[in-house]
Design an enzyme around this catalytic site. Structure first.
Site, PDB file in Angstrom:
ATOM      1  N   MET A   1       0.831  -1.194   0.000  1.00 32.15           N
ATOM      2  CA  MET A   1       0.000   0.000   0.000  1.00 32.15           C
ATOM      3  C   MET A   1       0.870   1.250   0.000  1.00 32.15           C
ATOM      4  O   MET A   1       2.072   1.171   0.222  1.00 32.15           O
ATOM      5  CB  MET A   1      -0.925  -0.029   1.217  1.00 32.15           C
ATOM      6  CG  MET A   1      -0.255  -0.469   2.489  1.00 32.15           C
ATOM      7  SD  MET A   1       0.489   0.856   3.396  1.00 32.15           S
ATOM      8  CE  MET A   1       0.354   0.300   5.055  1.00 32.15           C
TER       9      MET A   1
ATOM     10  N   SER B   1       4.535   1.198  11.591  1.00 35.02           N
ATOM     11  CA  SER B   1       4.596   0.127  10.600  1.00 35.02           C
ATOM     12  C   SER B   1       3.328   0.171   9.765  1.00 35.02           C
ATOM     13  O   SER B   1       2.427   0.953  10.019  1.00 35.02           O
ATOM     14  CB  SER B   1       4.707  -1.231  11.284  1.00 35.02           C
ATOM     15  OG  SER B   1       3.415  -1.669  11.672  1.00 35.02           O
ATOM     16  N   LYS B   2       3.292  -0.710   8.757  1.00 34.44           N
ATOM     17  CA  LYS B   2       2.130  -0.639   7.867  1.00 34.44           C
ATOM     18  C   LYS B   2       0.863  -1.150   8.530  1.00 34.44           C
ATOM     19  O   LYS B   2      -0.229  -0.949   8.033  1.00 34.44           O
ATOM     20  CB  LYS B   2       2.399  -1.352   6.548  1.00 34.44           C
ATOM     21  CG  LYS B   2       2.939  -2.742   6.658  1.00 34.44           C
ATOM     22  CD  LYS B   2       3.190  -3.271   5.251  1.00 34.44           C
ATOM     23  CE  LYS B   2       4.030  -4.523   5.294  1.00 34.44           C
ATOM     24  NZ  LYS B   2       4.683  -4.798   4.038  1.00 34.44           N
ATOM     25  N   ARG B   3       1.007  -1.800   9.657  1.00 37.12           N
ATOM     26  CA  ARG B   3      -0.188  -2.307  10.343  1.00 37.12           C
ATOM     27  C   ARG B   3      -0.821  -1.265  11.271  1.00 37.12           C
ATOM     28  O   ARG B   3      -1.929  -1.444  11.738  1.00 37.12           O
ATOM     29  CB  ARG B   3       0.147  -3.569  11.141  1.00 37.12           C
ATOM     30  CG  ARG B   3       0.305  -4.800  10.270  1.00 37.12           C
ATOM     31  CD  ARG B   3       0.860  -5.962  11.065  1.00 37.12           C
ATOM     32  NE  ARG B   3       2.151  -5.636  11.650  1.00 37.12           N
ATOM     33  CZ  ARG B   3       3.297  -5.651  10.979  1.00 37.12           C
ATOM     34  NH1 ARG B   3       3.316  -5.983   9.697  1.00 37.12           N
ATOM     35  NH2 ARG B   3       4.438  -5.344  11.562  1.00 37.12           N
TER      36      ARG B   3
END
Ligand code: GLU
Length: 453
Positions: free
Chosen positions: A15, A213-215
């Site tokens: 993403m 982070s991407k989370r």
């Protein structure tokens, strides 16, 4: 037009991260501030990790934010500018020729099928516009692989070759690339070229100081349109992640940022991502937005949430009702994503009632007062001023506070204990709808009580 040439060079591996969007933004701001050129270059040489969806997310995210580029690829495969499109996967021949150049000048050599760069064993200073001079001791450095056994060029080589080929004057990127830069400077020199100026922007951390982070919530740019954020608000907030106008204002137009933005003022310290602040900023933009501008946004969100049927016509017979309801809700919320929750009951009588509020408000006494108010509302003019007067005088006559009527009637017409200003809401709903809903609630909850006794 100035000679400044900057680029956003994302690797399409997932993403579009909010940190990458900020990197794109700072490049774009610098280009617009200086009257230079902003280039989009997709660094997609890693076929195993790159996906078309990730490329699409980059286009979609930048477009939503309003970050436009002067050269580079368009979503439909055409180019913007006369040179692109800049997909590294389409530029292999260029990288190969540079590898050859390094080989023939003796600055690179073949080793077990791969090509290695004879990295100068020295201390390299990275002069950075934001971080100052940063030294890297490369005296013990192993030679750098620039092309793998299968001939494919590595990131460091393609990145440097493209910055050189594209005449990049300023490399503005995340601080995670700072240590790579000493390698890049050595490659520039080996190619007989002057390295560009570097500006490494500090990372974005979570509010608690951990690495984002991407989370983490808010990490993906795509989350924002989905949750009803306004691009202007997100852009405003991103500017503040590492930069600020001297007077510390937090709401600032993009035009003003473009006028004032410069690299040396970018904050050296890591920025902390604060979702609450972004929410607040969004509220400022949302409340400034005109009702007419809000209509298409609300229509989209309410249809997606199935609060409105897909064929609902916002300019049809309910045109005025739709706008009146939107207007009083808009004043109360900060985010268009809250519209479904706040507006669904305007469009259907079949809503559920908050259980806790029912227990507290629809007592025998509450229902009795609701019935009394109902009978009083059949005649009087149905507008804000008169409605308020009715409720207040009824309450006064009984020695009660107006809340004794306000809570039951709000719950009866909306199923909720909080919402838009009550008298406005009643006026917007109109007498027929209000009486119908009160009757329905009276019937349903009087019966429930009779059954419970
Ligand atoms: N593709 C690299 C990245 O996404 C580019 C870094 C750079 O801007 O040079 O991190």
């Amino acid at each position: 037009m100035s000679n400044v040439r900057v680029r956003f060079a994302p690797s399409p591996t997932g993403m579009l991260h909010i940190g990458s969007a900020r990197t794109a933004l700072f490049n774009w701001l610098y280009a617009r501030h200086t009257g230079g050129t902003f280039i989009l270059r997709i660094e997609d040489t890693d076929a195993a990790r790159n996906t078309p969806q990730a490329v699409a997310a980059i286009f979609a995210g930048l477009q939503w934010l309003g970050i436009d580029w002067d050269e580079g690829p368009m979503a439909d495969g055409t180019t913007r500018g006369d040179k692109g499109p800049y997909f590294q996967s389409q530029r292999r021949a260029i990288y190969d020729s540079y590898v050859q150049k390094l080989l023939s000048s003796g600055k690179a050599y073949e080793f077990e099928g791969a090509i290695k760069f004879r990295t100068p064993k020295e201390i390299i200073t990275v002069p950075d516009v934001i971080c100052g001079d940063v030294q890297f001791d490369r005296t013990q450095e192993a030679d750098l692989v620039i092309a793998r056994k299968d001939g494919s060029p590595v990131f460091h080589l393609t990145n440097v070759v493209d910055d050189l080929e594209m005449g990049i004057t300023h490399v503005i990127r995340g601080e995670d690339h700072l240590s790579n830069t000493s390698k890049h400077i050595a490659l520039f020199r080996a190619l007989g070229a002057e390295p560009p100026k570097y500006a490494h922007i500090p990372l974005i951390l979570n509010r608690d100081g951990s690495k984002m982070s991407k989370r983490n919530e808010g990490a993906a740019v795509a989350e924002y349109p989905a949750r009803g954020y306004l691009p202007e608000a997100v852009m405003n907030y991103l500017c503040l992640l590492g930069w600020s106008p001297k007077d510390n204002r937090e709401i600032i137009t993009m035009q003003e940022v473009i006028e004032k933005f410069d690299l040396p003022q970018v904050n050296r310290a890591n920025a902390r991502f604060d979702m609450d602040k972004l929410f607040w900023i969004n509220g400022m933009y949302f409340s400034e937005m005109s009702l007419e501008d809000t209509v298409p946004l609300a229509e989209k969100i309410l249809k997606e949430a199935k609060v409105l049927p897909a064929d609902f016509d916002v300019n049809g017979e309910d045109r005025n009702y739709f706008r009146a309801a939107l207007a009083i809700v808009k004043e109360k919320i900060k985010l268009a994503g809250e519209l479904p929750e706040w507006m669904s009951f305007f469009f259907t009588d079949e809503f559920s009632y908050e259980e806790k509020a029912v227990a507290k408000v629809f007592t025998p006494e509450g229902l009795k007062l609701l019935k009394q108010l109902r009978d009083d509302l059949t005649e009087a003019p149905f507008d804000v001023v008169n409605l308020e007067l009715r409720v207040k005088s009824l309450a006064a006559a009984l020695g009660l506070k107006s809340g004794a009527f306000v809570h039951p009637v709000r719950l009866a017409v909306s199923g909720r204990s909080v919402g838009p200003s009550l008298y406005h809401m009643l006026e917007v709903m109109g007498r027929d709808r209000v009486l119908r809903r009160i009757d329905k609630a009276l019937e349903r909850f009087s019966k429930a009580q009779a059954a419970a006794v």
